[in-house]
Design a protein around this motif. Structure first.
Motif, PDB file in Angstrom:
ATOM      1  N   VAL A 179       0.977  -1.350   0.074  1.00  0.00           N
ATOM      2  CA  VAL A 179      -0.043  -0.009   0.017  1.00  0.00           C
ATOM      3  C   VAL A 179       0.902   1.141  -0.063  1.00  0.00           C
ATOM      4  N   LEU A 180       1.755   1.345   0.714  1.00  0.00           N
ATOM      5  CA  LEU A 180       2.745   2.236   0.801  1.00  0.00           C
ATOM      6  C   LEU A 180       3.693   2.564  -0.454  1.00  0.00           C
ATOM      7  N   LYS A 181       3.537   1.596  -1.320  1.00  0.00           N
ATOM      8  CA  LYS A 181       4.125   1.630  -2.502  1.00  0.00           C
ATOM      9  C   LYS A 181       3.441   2.052  -3.896  1.00  0.00           C
ATOM     10  N   GLY A 182       2.249   2.221  -3.259  1.00  0.00           N
ATOM     11  CA  GLY A 182       1.226   2.936  -4.001  1.00  0.00           C
ATOM     12  C   GLY A 182       0.029   2.146  -4.574  1.00  0.00           C
ATOM     13  N   LEU A 183       0.089   0.725  -4.273  1.00  0.00           N
ATOM     14  CA  LEU A 183      -1.072  -0.095  -5.157  1.00  0.00           C
ATOM     15  C   LEU A 183      -2.389   0.226  -3.981  1.00  0.00           C
ATOM     16  N   PRO A 184      -3.655  -0.094  -4.288  1.00  0.00           N
ATOM     17  CA  PRO A 184      -4.715  -0.144  -3.548  1.00  0.00           C
ATOM     18  C   PRO A 184      -4.827  -1.333  -2.552  1.00  0.00           C
ATOM     19  N   PHE A 185      -5.294  -1.172  -1.274  1.00  0.00           N
ATOM     20  CA  PHE A 185      -5.217  -2.186  -0.444  1.00  0.00           C
ATOM     21  C   PHE A 185      -5.939  -3.427  -0.719  1.00  0.00           C
ATOM     22  N   ARG A 186      -6.930  -3.539  -1.434  1.00  0.00           N
ATOM     23  CA  ARG A 186      -7.829  -4.747  -2.035  1.00  0.00           C
ATOM     24  C   ARG A 186      -6.932  -5.498  -2.832  1.00  0.00           C
ATOM     25  N   GLU A 187      -6.011  -4.666  -3.782  1.00  0.00           N
ATOM     26  CA  GLU A 187      -5.035  -5.490  -4.509  1.00  0.00           C
ATOM     27  C   GLU A 187      -3.819  -6.134  -3.690  1.00  0.00           C
ATOM     28  N   THR A 188      -3.297  -5.392  -2.892  1.00  0.00           N
ATOM     29  CA  THR A 188      -2.181  -5.817  -2.152  1.00  0.00           C
ATOM     30  C   THR A 188      -2.928  -7.029  -1.237  1.00  0.00           C
ATOM     31  N   HIS A 189      -4.040  -6.981  -0.759  1.00  0.00           N
ATOM     32  CA  HIS A 189      -4.528  -8.088  -0.019  1.00  0.00           C
ATOM     33  C   HIS A 189      -4.469  -9.481  -0.765  1.00  0.00           C
ATOM     34  N   ALA A 190      -4.977  -9.313  -2.065  1.00  0.00           N
ATOM     35  CA  ALA A 190      -5.008 -10.596  -2.784  1.00  0.00           C
ATOM     36  C   ALA A 190      -3.813 -10.992  -3.284  1.00  0.00           C
ATOM     37  N   ILE A 191      -2.989 -10.055  -3.432  1.00  0.00           N
ATOM     38  CA  ILE A 191      -1.368 -10.474  -3.789  1.00  0.00           C
ATOM     39  C   ILE A 191      -0.733 -11.257  -2.569  1.00  0.00           C
ATOM     40  N   VAL A 192      -1.046 -10.777  -1.459  1.00  0.00           N
ATOM     41  CA  VAL A 192      -0.118 -11.368  -0.420  1.00  0.00           C
ATOM     42  C   VAL A 192      -1.081 -12.747   0.270  1.00  0.00           C
ATOM     43  N   GLY A 193      -2.243 -12.904  -0.300  1.00  0.00           N
ATOM     44  CA  GLY A 193      -3.079 -13.973  -0.094  1.00  0.00           C
ATOM     45  C   GLY A 193      -2.417 -15.179  -0.908  1.00  0.00           C
ATOM     46  N   GLN A 194      -2.012 -14.684  -1.987  1.00  0.00           N
ATOM     47  CA  GLN A 194      -1.290 -15.710  -2.987  1.00  0.00           C
ATOM     48  C   GLN A 194      -0.089 -16.007  -2.583  1.00  0.00           C
ATOM     49  N   ILE A 195       0.813 -14.991  -1.822  1.00  0.00           N
ATOM     50  CA  ILE A 195       2.050 -15.461  -1.160  1.00  0.00           C
ATOM     51  C   ILE A 195       1.812 -16.466  -0.152  1.00  0.00           C
ATOM     52  N   VAL A 196       0.903 -16.188   0.686  1.00  0.00           N
ATOM     53  CA  VAL A 196       0.394 -17.127   1.691  1.00  0.00           C
ATOM     54  C   VAL A 196       0.116 -18.553   1.415  1.00  0.00           C
ATOM     55  N   ARG A 197      -0.723 -18.753   0.216  1.00  0.00           N
ATOM     56  CA  ARG A 197      -0.897 -19.976  -0.430  1.00  0.00           C
ATOM     57  C   ARG A 197       0.353 -20.638  -0.640  1.00  0.00           C
ATOM     58  N   TYR A 198       1.248 -19.780  -1.325  1.00  0.00           N
ATOM     59  CA  TYR A 198       2.588 -20.414  -1.908  1.00  0.00           C
ATOM     60  C   TYR A 198       3.420 -21.023  -0.582  1.00  0.00           C
ATOM     61  N   CYS A 199       3.462 -20.244   0.535  1.00  0.00           N
ATOM     62  CA  CYS A 199       4.116 -20.916   1.765  1.00  0.00           C
ATOM     63  C   CYS A 199       3.759 -22.049   2.112  1.00  0.00           C
ATOM     64  N   ILE A 200       2.085 -21.932   2.315  1.00  0.00           N
ATOM     65  CA  ILE A 200       1.420 -23.096   2.785  1.00  0.00           C
ATOM     66  C   ILE A 200       1.789 -24.449   2.021  1.00  0.00           C
ATOM     67  N   GLU A 201       1.859 -24.223   0.589  1.00  0.00           N
ATOM     68  CA  GLU A 201       2.206 -25.379  -0.205  1.00  0.00           C
ATOM     69  C   GLU A 201       3.583 -25.922  -0.099  1.00  0.00           C
ATOM     70  N   LYS A 202       4.528 -24.667   0.269  1.00  0.00           N
ATOM     71  CA  LYS A 202       6.119 -25.214   0.243  1.00  0.00           C
ATOM     72  C   LYS A 202       6.449 -25.298   1.567  1.00  0.00           C
ATOM     73  N   ARG A 203       5.449 -25.287   2.735  1.00  0.00           N
ATOM     74  CA  ARG A 203       5.632 -25.503   3.936  1.00  0.00           C
ATOM     75  C   ARG A 203       6.789 -24.498   4.623  1.00  0.00           C
ATOM     76  N   ARG A 204       6.576 -23.427   4.239  1.00  0.00           N
ATOM     77  CA  ARG A 204       7.667 -22.343   4.568  1.00  0.00           C
ATOM     78  C   ARG A 204       6.788 -21.148   5.306  1.00  0.00           C
ATOM     79  N   GLU A 205       7.651 -20.378   5.941  1.00  0.00           N
ATOM     80  CA  GLU A 205       7.064 -18.960   6.695  1.00  0.00           C
ATOM     81  C   GLU A 205       7.471 -17.991   5.641  1.00  0.00           C
ATOM     82  N   LEU A 206       6.714 -16.953   5.943  1.00  0.00           N
ATOM     83  CA  LEU A 206       6.960 -15.737   5.165  1.00  0.00           C
ATOM     84  C   LEU A 206       8.425 -15.060   5.197  1.00  0.00           C
ATOM     85  N   ALA A 207       8.655 -14.983   6.374  1.00  0.00           N
ATOM     86  CA  ALA A 207      10.299 -14.563   6.577  1.00  0.00           C
ATOM     87  C   ALA A 207      11.266 -15.361   6.092  1.00  0.00           C
ATOM     88  N   ASP A 208      11.115 -16.671   5.461  1.00  0.00           N
ATOM     89  CA  ASP A 208      12.005 -17.488   5.038  1.00  0.00           C
ATOM     90  C   ASP A 208      11.982 -17.209   3.479  1.00  0.00           C
TER      91      ASP A 208
END
Length: 476
Positions: free
Chosen positions: A394-423
């Motif tokens: 959001v601070l980089k200029g994207l609408p929050f709803r868009e960033t919410h969807a993007i990070v949701g995809q990242i979380v899904r990726y972490c679940i599938e790879k069995r990793r944490e966001l910080a990794d």
């Protein structure tokens, strides 16, 4: 031999003796049935009001003397007698009689035994209706002061825990799912805020109950020139009731106190539920003091959180008293009705329950220990930093709803790879959004997530420390 008594004769039968008769028995032609005696008696529970009843009687006695209804000698005799009755009750040397309907009549009966017929003058210009209403208000004034003091002790226990655990991070929850990291101290101080509102509700109730009904008589007022303002001054009431019908039949103040107690118990029950969960082997967030737990009669390894479980259970009991009182009052015409006798057991039990719950939890909270390694490790996993990533975009200029969807995809990726966001590496993050830059890695730390919540009311360490200092000063 045929009776010479005329049919329809209404000549009353003479009583052999008036000894032991009720104060109101003159109108009745037969003695009260023993079942009615037992059914209507309240002395077994309302005797706890004795000190406040005598307090009210002393003030009433002085008011009658001021009005010229009692002589100075009579008033002095009654005051001396009431003080003796008080001493007997205080020392548990008072002997109740089977015919004592309630504490008010028991005291009057014993007073008359001590001082003679002048004892019968004390009730001049007074009914048990305004007497009981006054006693209850006097009693509640003192009980609410005691409860507020105990609530402050519980608040101090939370503040002490907040100070001892300042800097420890834990998972914050919504829907009982890990949501965002918060300071343990922030969590403890949330209960301090709740309890402060509970104290406020009790203080609000006190404003409306601190009105003197004495002098209202049975329902219409009194025929004697009593100075009600003087009586109120003696009893430290800031105001007197303005309608005698309302004064003797008002139990709003009981309902209001019960409602405040119900909200308080709700807060204590929420705390209890958390302590039960956190002390379980599934959470292991806290260790409860052994002295506040019990074991199993069958399973040697058990350490059961009985105290918070009982507080949670007793909450329903207080709720029941509130609903029972509302139901009792809802159909009563003005003014006094005997149904109102049901107010005392409910009120007494609710107060006793709340007082005991607050007192025991203050000691328990003071003695519990936070399992720091467990809570801090729990705050590092489960996608707890997802919102930090969304806010970064959001601070980089994207609408929050868009960033919410993007990070949701990242979380899904972490679940599938069995990793944490910080990794995740910067390269992996850029696959999802080109706006990610090197400084994003600062967002992927729990401490950074905490410190960014620095606004008033947030979980940032500086904000929490400031609020903690404010509470320490306030509760000192």
């Amino acid at each position: 031999m045929k009776s010479t008594r005329r049919r329809g004769s209404t000549k009353p039968k003479a009583r052999a003796s008036t000894k032991g008769l009720k104060a109101w028995a003159g109108r009745f032609g037969e003695e009260t049935n023993r079942l009615v005696e037992a059914f209507t008696a309240s002395v077994q529970f309302d005797q706890r009001l004795y000190s406040w009843d005598i307090q009210g009687s002393l003030a009433h006695c002085r008011t009658l003397q001021r009005a010229g209804i009692l002589t100075a000698t009579e008033a002095k005799t009654l005051i001396r007698g009431l003080e003796q009755v008080q001493a007997e009750l205080d020392r548990k040397r008072f002997r109740f009689h089977p015919g004592d309907e309630d504490i008010h009549m028991a005291i009057e009966r014993r007073l008359t035994e001590l001082v003679g017929p002048v004892g019968g003058k004390l009730h001049t210009g007074r009914s048990r209706n305004d007497q009981v209403a006054t006693d209850l208000r006097l009693y509640l004034r003192d009980m609410l002061a005691t409860l507020r003091s105990r609530l402050e002790a519980l608040q101090r226990a939370f503040v002490s825990q907040a100070r001892a655990n300042l800097g420890i991070v834990m998972p914050g929850y919504t829907h009982l799912q890990r949501a965002q990291p918060v300071l343990v101290s922030h969590h403890w101080l949330a209960y301090v805020e709740m309890l402060e509102r509970d104290k406020g509700r009790l203080a609000d109730a006190l404003v409306r109950l601190n009105v003197m009904p004495l002098g209202s008589g049975a329902l219409a007022g009194t025929n004697y020139p009593v100075d009600r303002q003087y009586t109120a001054q003696l009893l430290s009431f800031p105001a007197v009731s303005q309608n005698s019908l309302d004064a003797v039949s008002d139990r709003d103040f009981v309902v209001e106190v019960l409602a405040a107690l119900a909200v308080l118990m709700m807060h204590l029950s929420r705390l209890s539920e958390e302590l039960i969960l956190w002390a379980s082997q599934e959470f292991r967030f806290v260790d409860l003091p052994d002295r506040f737990c019990t074991g199993s009669s069958m399973m040697p390894q058990k350490k059961n959180p009985d105290v918070p479980e009982l507080v949670r259970g007793k909450t329903g009991r207080v709720y029941g008293h509130l609903m029972g009182m509302l139901t009792t009052l809802k159909g009563l015409p003005l003014s006094y009705n005997r149904d109102m006798q049901e107010d005392k057991e409910a009120l007494f039990d609710a107060l006793d329950t709340a007082q005991a719950s607050v007192e025991v939890l203050a000691e328990l909270v003071q003695g519990l220990r936070v399992n720091r390694p467990v809570v801090e490790q729990a705050a590092e996993v489960g996608g707890m930093l997802a919102t930090e990533l969304a806010d970064y975009l959001v601070l980089k200029g994207l609408p929050f709803r868009e960033t919410h969807a993007i990070v949701g995809q990242i979380v899904r990726y972490c679940i599938e790879k069995r990793r944490e966001l910080a990794d995740l590496s910067l390269g992996e993050l850029k696959r999802f959004a080109k706006q990610f830059e090197a400084d994003v890695m600062e967002r992927l730390t729990v401490q950074g997530a905490i410190e960014r919540k620095s606004q008033t009311g947030g979980t940032g360490r500086q904000a929490v420390a400031a609020r903690l200092v404010a509470w320490e000063k306030r509760l000192a």
